[in-house]
Design a protein around this motif. Structure first.
Motif: not given
Length: 365
Positions: A269-285, A320-324, A299-303
């Motif tokens: 029902n949608s156009q879903v896009d993403w740009q995910i870094q190996p670690w530290g930044r997750w972006q979705m539209q 994972d981190t639970m403090q993003g 996140t700046h934490l090591p995970g």
């Protein structure tokens, strides 16, 4: 001792709440995830339960419990005896006994009975999460018992709940399957983490599961139901490369529950896009005919490295981190105009990347 309470059968539940194993000897795993967030102290506990090749006698047959605790600390324990695992095919209900003085087939116990008779193991339903595990090498341990009051499952309130992966998820075409069981709930109880007792009342709670005979090659995940100044808001988003018959596909989705309404952005029902870094930044539209949404998790934490089922058994293959940190914006589209419905942020977002080939960022297009 007794079977699962009948009131669980009367509650609103999602598709795929029951245990999926069909008694066959094919490669199979099922995993469950329970999370409770304590906003007052900025901490989260995530409980991960899994069973592999429950037919027994296979190289990877067995179960495990993992916990991601305060400050992303990690604890885990294996339960090799598959005959001590139980799962309900009708409702959400499962458990695995380790050390116990009971000599009966495993089943749901009243919480007081479980605590008395099961020294190591767990049991979980739609309204309860309880257990105890200890690392014999370090002596570190966790004991927990809390009740859960569901608020949102997966769909609009007071409506038939939806399958996260769509109608075709009822067929073993798409593997692994994925189902959010409870997008948001309220947890009350206690957790004993190495002697420190955490007591909580109506803390944000969450639950999901996955299952199948194939394993994802790569994935990412964003989850949060504890936002600044927004008590009635829950988000789960994610994507991955999964098997579809004889080919692989990359898919992603975003699901948002807000003030009684479900906003769903999925490939059909949608156009879903993403740009995910190996670690530290997750972006979705994502965008459909009526709404659009943007997410940015950082996140700046090591995970912390976690184990997940693979073709070669339970392996460290995700972080994972639970403090993003999460920033979210939801907009309504009307006649070519865009109106902001919601802007929200959190510092207690669950962020994950998993699988292989994370040397470079992963972009949908």
């Amino acid at each position: 001792m007794l079977t699962i309470p009948l009131n669980l059968l009367q509650s609103t539940q999602t598709p795929h709440s029951g245990y999926h194993w069909d008694d066959s000897s094919r490669r199979f795993f099922e995993g469950w995830y329970y999370r409770v967030t304590l906003p007052e102290i900025g901490q989260t506990f995530a409980f991960m339960y899994s069973i592999e090749d429950p037919v027994g006698g296979k190289l990877y047959s067995g179960g495990a419990a993992q916990i991601l605790g305060p400050d992303d600390e990690y604890l885990w324990r294996t339960f090799p005896d598959v005959t001590k695992f139980w799962g309900s095919q009708d409702v959400l209900g499962l458990g695995h006994w380790g050390k116990t003085d009971l000599h009966v087939p495993p089943l749901y116990l009243l919480p007081a009975e479980f605590e008395r008779h099961v020294q190591e193991g767990y049991q979980a339903t739609a309204s309860l999460n309880q257990g105890a595990i200890r690392d014999p090498a370090t002596g570190n341990y966790c004991r927990w018992q809390y009740e859960i009051q569901p608020v949102y499952a997966w769909g609009n309130k007071d409506s038939i709940q939806q399958s996260t992966a769509g109608l075709l998820s009822f067929l073993p075409i798409f593997e692994p399957g994925w189902q959010i069981l409870m997008a948001h709930g309220l947890a009350s109880g206690w957790i004993d983490w190495n002697g420190k007792i955490y007591e909580f009342t109506k803390a944000p709670a969450y639950g999901e599961k996955n299952w199948g005979g194939a394993f994802p090659k790569k994935w990412f995940w964003i989850n949060c139901n504890s936002f600044e100044g927004e008590a009635d808001l829950a988000l789960t988003a994610g994507g991955g490369r999964r098997g579809v018959l004889w080919w692989m596909e990359s898919v992603a989705m975003i699901g948002l529950h807000y003030q009684g309404k479900f906003y769903e952005f999925v490939p059909w029902n949608s156009q879903v896009d993403w740009q995910i870094q190996p670690w530290g930044r997750w972006q979705m539209q994502a965008k459909n005919l009526n709404y659009e949404i943007e997410l940015t998790g950082t996140t700046h934490l090591p995970g912390t490295s976690l184990r997940a089922p693979t073709a070669d058994g339970l392996k460290f293959c995700c972080r994972d981190t639970m403090q993003g940190r999460l920033n979210l914006e939801l907009r309504e589209l009307n006649g070519g105009k865009s109106k902001i419905i919601l802007k929200a942020q959190s510092f207690l977002c669950g962020l994950e990347v998993g699988g292989g080939s994370w040397e470079n960022s992963w972009q949908s297009r």
